[in-house]
Motif scaffolding. Structure first.
Motif, PDB file in Angstrom:
ATOM      1  N   SER A 162       0.836  -1.207   0.000  1.00  0.00           N
ATOM      2  CA  SER A 162       0.000   0.000   0.000  1.00  0.00           C
ATOM      3  C   SER A 162       0.867   1.252   0.000  1.00  0.00           C
ATOM      4  CB  SER A 162      -0.902   0.015   1.239  1.00  0.00           C
ATOM      5  OG  SER A 162      -1.839  -1.029   1.223  1.00  0.00           O
ATOM      6  N   ASN A 163       0.334   2.315  -0.603  1.00  0.00           N
ATOM      7  CA  ASN A 163       0.997   3.611  -0.604  1.00  0.00           C
ATOM      8  C   ASN A 163       0.478   4.425   0.577  1.00  0.00           C
ATOM      9  OD1 ASN A 163       2.622   3.479  -3.051  1.00  0.00           O
ATOM     10  ND2 ASN A 163       0.667   3.423  -4.148  1.00  0.00           N
ATOM     11  N   VAL A 164       1.380   4.719   1.516  1.00  0.00           N
ATOM     12  CA  VAL A 164       1.003   5.362   2.773  1.00  0.00           C
ATOM     13  C   VAL A 164       1.661   6.737   2.862  1.00  0.00           C
ATOM     14  CG1 VAL A 164       1.134   5.205   5.286  1.00  0.00           C
ATOM     15  CG2 VAL A 164       0.714   3.140   3.923  1.00  0.00           C
ATOM     16  N   PHE A 165       0.871   7.727   3.257  1.00  0.00           N
ATOM     17  CA  PHE A 165       1.371   9.088   3.450  1.00  0.00           C
ATOM     18  C   PHE A 165       1.093   9.505   4.891  1.00  0.00           C
ATOM     19  CE2 PHE A 165       0.577  13.832   2.800  1.00  0.00           C
ATOM     20  CZ  PHE A 165       1.927  14.157   2.884  1.00  0.00           C
ATOM     21  N   ILE A 166       2.098  10.105   5.530  1.00  0.00           N
ATOM     22  CA  ILE A 166       1.979  10.531   6.919  1.00  0.00           C
ATOM     23  C   ILE A 166       2.488  11.955   7.045  1.00  0.00           C
ATOM     24  CG2 ILE A 166       2.764  10.121   9.285  1.00  0.00           C
ATOM     25  CD1 ILE A 166       3.012   7.123   8.447  1.00  0.00           C
ATOM     26  N   SER A 167       1.668  12.848   7.564  1.00  0.00           N
ATOM     27  CA  SER A 167       2.093  14.225   7.803  1.00  0.00           C
ATOM     28  C   SER A 167       2.688  14.342   9.205  1.00  0.00           C
ATOM     29  CB  SER A 167       0.915  15.187   7.637  1.00  0.00           C
ATOM     30  OG  SER A 167      -0.193  14.792   8.425  1.00  0.00           O
ATOM     31  N   LYS A 182       5.893   0.533   7.607  1.00  0.00           N
ATOM     32  CA  LYS A 182       6.964  -0.207   6.944  1.00  0.00           C
ATOM     33  C   LYS A 182       6.968  -1.669   7.388  1.00  0.00           C
ATOM     34  CE  LYS A 182       9.656   0.776   4.493  1.00  0.00           C
ATOM     35  NZ  LYS A 182       9.607   0.686   2.999  1.00  0.00           N
ATOM     36  N   LEU A 183       6.678  -1.914   8.668  1.00  0.00           N
ATOM     37  CA  LEU A 183       6.605  -3.297   9.144  1.00  0.00           C
ATOM     38  C   LEU A 183       5.467  -4.058   8.480  1.00  0.00           C
ATOM     39  CD1 LEU A 183       7.330  -2.814  12.966  1.00  0.00           C
ATOM     40  CD2 LEU A 183       8.780  -3.977  11.289  1.00  0.00           C
ATOM     41  N   ARG A 184       4.478  -3.315   7.973  1.00  0.00           N
ATOM     42  CA  ARG A 184       3.369  -3.918   7.232  1.00  0.00           C
ATOM     43  C   ARG A 184       3.728  -4.151   5.763  1.00  0.00           C
ATOM     44  NH1 ARG A 184      -2.358  -4.356   8.370  1.00  0.00           N
ATOM     45  NH2 ARG A 184      -2.610  -4.290  10.625  1.00  0.00           N
ATOM     46  N   GLY A 185       4.925  -3.746   5.351  1.00  0.00           N
ATOM     47  CA  GLY A 185       5.333  -3.930   3.969  1.00  0.00           C
ATOM     48  C   GLY A 185       4.838  -2.854   3.035  1.00  0.00           C
ATOM     49  N   CYS A 186       4.596  -1.657   3.551  1.00  0.00           N
ATOM     50  CA  CYS A 186       4.059  -0.553   2.741  1.00  0.00           C
ATOM     51  C   CYS A 186       5.175   0.340   2.201  1.00  0.00           C
ATOM     52  CB  CYS A 186       3.114   0.301   3.583  1.00  0.00           C
ATOM     53  SG  CYS A 186       1.706  -0.597   4.264  1.00  0.00           S
ATOM     54  N   ARG A 187       4.845   1.100   1.176  1.00  0.00           N
ATOM     55  CA  ARG A 187       5.690   2.188   0.699  1.00  0.00           C
ATOM     56  C   ARG A 187       5.231   3.433   1.461  1.00  0.00           C
ATOM     57  NH1 ARG A 187       4.834   6.184  -3.222  1.00  0.00           N
ATOM     58  NH2 ARG A 187       6.750   7.114  -4.057  1.00  0.00           N
ATOM     59  N   VAL A 188       6.150   4.093   2.172  1.00  0.00           N
ATOM     60  CA  VAL A 188       5.768   5.154   3.107  1.00  0.00           C
ATOM     61  C   VAL A 188       6.488   6.451   2.769  1.00  0.00           C
ATOM     62  CG1 VAL A 188       5.525   5.791   5.520  1.00  0.00           C
ATOM     63  CG2 VAL A 188       5.477   3.371   4.873  1.00  0.00           C
ATOM     64  N   ILE A 189       5.694   7.503   2.590  1.00  0.00           N
ATOM     65  CA  ILE A 189       6.198   8.850   2.312  1.00  0.00           C
ATOM     66  C   ILE A 189       5.710   9.769   3.427  1.00  0.00           C
ATOM     67  CG2 ILE A 189       6.234  10.767   0.654  1.00  0.00           C
ATOM     68  CD1 ILE A 189       7.459   8.216  -0.449  1.00  0.00           C
ATOM     69  N   GLY A 190       6.562  10.717   3.836  1.00  0.00           N
ATOM     70  CA  GLY A 190       6.168  11.645   4.887  1.00  0.00           C
ATOM     71  C   GLY A 190       6.412  13.093   4.515  1.00  0.00           C
ATOM     72  N   PHE A 227       3.289  10.302  -5.299  1.00  0.00           N
ATOM     73  CA  PHE A 227       2.268   9.251  -5.355  1.00  0.00           C
ATOM     74  C   PHE A 227       1.660   9.153  -6.759  1.00  0.00           C
ATOM     75  CE2 PHE A 227       2.356  10.351  -0.825  1.00  0.00           C
ATOM     76  CZ  PHE A 227       2.465   9.088  -0.248  1.00  0.00           C
ATOM     77  N   PRO A 228       2.464   8.762  -7.735  1.00  0.00           N
ATOM     78  CA  PRO A 228       1.921   8.632  -9.096  1.00  0.00           C
ATOM     79  C   PRO A 228       0.827   7.567  -9.186  1.00  0.00           C
ATOM     80  CG  PRO A 228       4.112   7.639  -8.947  1.00  0.00           C
ATOM     81  CD  PRO A 228       3.898   8.411  -7.679  1.00  0.00           C
ATOM     82  N   ASN A 229       0.812   6.646  -8.230  1.00  0.00           N
ATOM     83  CA  ASN A 229      -0.211   5.597  -8.205  1.00  0.00           C
ATOM     84  C   ASN A 229      -1.249   5.821  -7.109  1.00  0.00           C
ATOM     85  OD1 ASN A 229       0.997   4.062 -10.341  1.00  0.00           O
ATOM     86  ND2 ASN A 229       2.557   3.392  -8.871  1.00  0.00           N
ATOM     87  N   GLY A 230      -1.319   7.022  -6.577  1.00  0.00           N
ATOM     88  CA  GLY A 230      -2.344   7.362  -5.601  1.00  0.00           C
ATOM     89  C   GLY A 230      -1.998   6.955  -4.176  1.00  0.00           C
ATOM     90  N   ILE A 231      -2.847   7.396  -3.242  1.00  0.00           N
ATOM     91  CA  ILE A 231      -2.649   7.178  -1.805  1.00  0.00           C
ATOM     92  C   ILE A 231      -3.703   6.206  -1.297  1.00  0.00           C
ATOM     93  CG2 ILE A 231      -2.715   8.279   0.474  1.00  0.00           C
ATOM     94  CD1 ILE A 231      -1.747  10.872  -0.921  1.00  0.00           C
ATOM     95  N   ASP A 232      -3.246   5.160  -0.610  1.00  0.00           N
ATOM     96  CA  ASP A 232      -4.164   4.174  -0.036  1.00  0.00           C
ATOM     97  C   ASP A 232      -4.483   4.474   1.424  1.00  0.00           C
ATOM     98  OD1 ASP A 232      -4.245   2.329  -2.347  1.00  0.00           O
ATOM     99  OD2 ASP A 232      -2.111   2.080  -1.895  1.00  0.00           O
ATOM    100  N   LEU A 233      -3.536   5.068   2.130  1.00  0.00           N
ATOM    101  CA  LEU A 233      -3.724   5.382   3.547  1.00  0.00           C
ATOM    102  C   LEU A 233      -3.021   6.693   3.860  1.00  0.00           C
ATOM    103  CD1 LEU A 233      -4.399   4.812   6.552  1.00  0.00           C
ATOM    104  CD2 LEU A 233      -2.340   3.370   6.637  1.00  0.00           C
ATOM    105  N   TYR A 234      -3.759   7.606   4.485  1.00  0.00           N
ATOM    106  CA  TYR A 234      -3.167   8.875   4.936  1.00  0.00           C
ATOM    107  C   TYR A 234      -3.458   9.036   6.413  1.00  0.00           C
ATOM    108  CZ  TYR A 234      -2.630  13.905   5.768  1.00  0.00           C
ATOM    109  OH  TYR A 234      -2.265  15.119   6.284  1.00  0.00           O
ATOM    110  N   LEU A 235      -2.403   9.053   7.235  1.00  0.00           N
ATOM    111  CA  LEU A 235      -2.557   9.364   8.651  1.00  0.00           C
ATOM    112  C   LEU A 235      -2.374  10.860   8.804  1.00  0.00           C
ATOM    113  CD1 LEU A 235      -3.000   8.288  11.534  1.00  0.00           C
ATOM    114  CD2 LEU A 235      -0.512   8.257  11.783  1.00  0.00           C
ATOM    115  N   ASP A 236      -3.472  11.550   9.135  1.00  0.00           N
ATOM    116  CA  ASP A 236      -3.462  13.009   9.171  1.00  0.00           C
ATOM    117  C   ASP A 236      -3.154  13.522  10.566  1.00  0.00           C
ATOM    118  OD1 ASP A 236      -3.725  15.652   8.453  1.00  0.00           O
ATOM    119  OD2 ASP A 236      -5.905  15.672   8.660  1.00  0.00           O
ATOM    120  N   ASN A 237      -2.077  14.300  10.660  1.00  0.00           N
ATOM    121  CA  ASN A 237      -1.706  14.952  11.913  1.00  0.00           C
ATOM    122  C   ASN A 237      -1.813  16.470  11.832  1.00  0.00           C
ATOM    123  OD1 ASN A 237      -0.759  12.689  13.626  1.00  0.00           O
ATOM    124  ND2 ASN A 237       0.737  12.403  11.982  1.00  0.00           N
ATOM    125  N   VAL A 238      -2.117  17.022  10.642  1.00  0.00           N
ATOM    126  CA  VAL A 238      -2.045  18.475  10.491  1.00  0.00           C
ATOM    127  C   VAL A 238      -3.330  19.128   9.988  1.00  0.00           C
ATOM    128  CG1 VAL A 238       0.445  18.396  10.139  1.00  0.00           C
ATOM    129  CG2 VAL A 238      -1.060  18.392   8.165  1.00  0.00           C
TER     130      VAL A 238
END
Length: 353
Positions: A162-167, A182-190, A227-238
């Protein structure tokens, strides 16, 4: 030493006036000294005298000082009373057979003070020799770690790849959320507030990549690149403009756990930034869900066992900024909203000996 005294002077922070806007100042939060009896006959049955060792400084504390009843602000601190926070202390007198002098204890509502006498209800013993530092009980195993775990493991539940984004990715919650994903095997961008923090989240917390939101003037364009392939999960902190931009890049069935909205805490609701593209949630069937940790406390034991194991195995790392002395609380709280801290901010009230 406090252990041999019948009475001590204890400095404590209290709320003198509410702060509906902006970061609280010395007009709102004040430090006073009170005298506290530690004599055994002055401590009620079922109570303990505790010397505070560490206090956790978290963004949600600010929301309890606004005097408002919206958003996170329903549980307000009473005026002229000592404020409370997640903390760690050492028992120096006990009138409860379950606790002994010298026990190190954790509590979600310790007074922000040097000493206190309080009921043993909700106190939890911790082992200072368990291979986990005391500040990490307030970061990885405290409010930030639990918030990250609920957001990723419980509400986000991402699949491998999954493509994961975290602010606020290098902050108290973000540093653990990225590692859990990352422990879940995701691609993670912050996203975070400086180039140094981008380097930190990649080098120490294992993020695949990230960007400095102060340099990216167009969040929508930045997310298109990352995220050229879109975002599957976004944890919003902001919240605010970042949340709005994310909604242009969500995939079908994306999940958005709302952990916090630090960009909005210091504003009255009429000045908070709106989100204009909520319609994107409809066609993509996106699930956006706010959460409070009190609603998930029944899973705290599961969380603590998992995160404690990760820490001991070296699978999750933490970074704590330690400020010294109870007098540093006001400045420390303000710094949470200035992007000046790396990792989790904790105040060392007294050294553990």
């Amino acid at each position: 030493m406090a252990e041999k005294c019948e009475e001590v002077e204890s400095r404590e922070w209290y709320l003198a006036s509410y702060a509906p806007e902006g970061v609280p100042t010395s007009d709102n939060l004040k430090l006073r000294t009170v005298r506290l009896s530690l004599a055994s006959d002055s401590i009620p049955d079922g109570h303990l005298a505790v010397e505070l060792l560490y206090v956790s400084v978290d963004p949600y504390l600010r929301s309890r000082m606004s005097g408002r009843l919206d958003g996170l602000d329903s549980d307000q601190y009473p005026l002229n009373q000592v404020i409370t926070a997640f903390g760690i202390g050492k028992v120096i007198r006990s009138k409860d057979s379950e606790f002994e002098e010298g026990d190190v204890v954790l509590h979600p509502y310790f007074p922000v003070a040097e000493y206190c006498v309080m009921t043993s209800h909700m106190l939890k013993k911790i082992d200072p020799k368990a291979g986990i530092s005391l500040p990490d009980f307030l970061s990885c195993l405290g409010v930030p770690g639990f918030a990250a775990w609920v957001g990723i493991e419980v509400l986000g539940d991402p699949k491998p790849g999954s493509n994961v984004f975290i602010s606020a990715a290098s902050g108290g919650v973000g540093m653990f959320a990225g590692q859990l994903a990352k422990l879940r095997g995701c691609r993670v961008i912050g996203s975070t507030g400086s180039d140094d923090k981008v380097k930190l989240m990649k080098d120490e917390f294992g993020y695949d990549d990230g960007f400095n939101y102060h340099k990216e003037t167009d969040y929508d364009a930045a997310l298109s690149r990352y995220f050229p392939n879109g975002i599957d999960l976004y944890l919003d902190n902001v919240g605010g403009k970042m949340l709005e931009a994310v909604l242009n890049h969500v995939n079908k069935y994306a999940r958005i756990p709302l952990c916090g909205m630090v960009s909005q805490y210091n504003k009255v609701w009429t000045e908070r930034e709106g989100v204009r593209n909520l319609l994107n949630m409809v066609g993509k069937e996106v699930r956006m869900e706010g959460f409070m940790l009190l609603s998930h406390l029944h899973r705290f034991g599961e969380f603590a066992a998992a995160m404690g194991g990760y820490m001991k195995q070296g699978k999750v790392k933490s970074k704590n900024k330690i400020n010294l002395g109870i007098e540093s609380f006001l400045e420390s709280l303000a710094s949470v909203f200035s992007s000046s801290n790396h990792g989790k901010l904790v105040i060392q009230v007294k050294p553990y000996v």
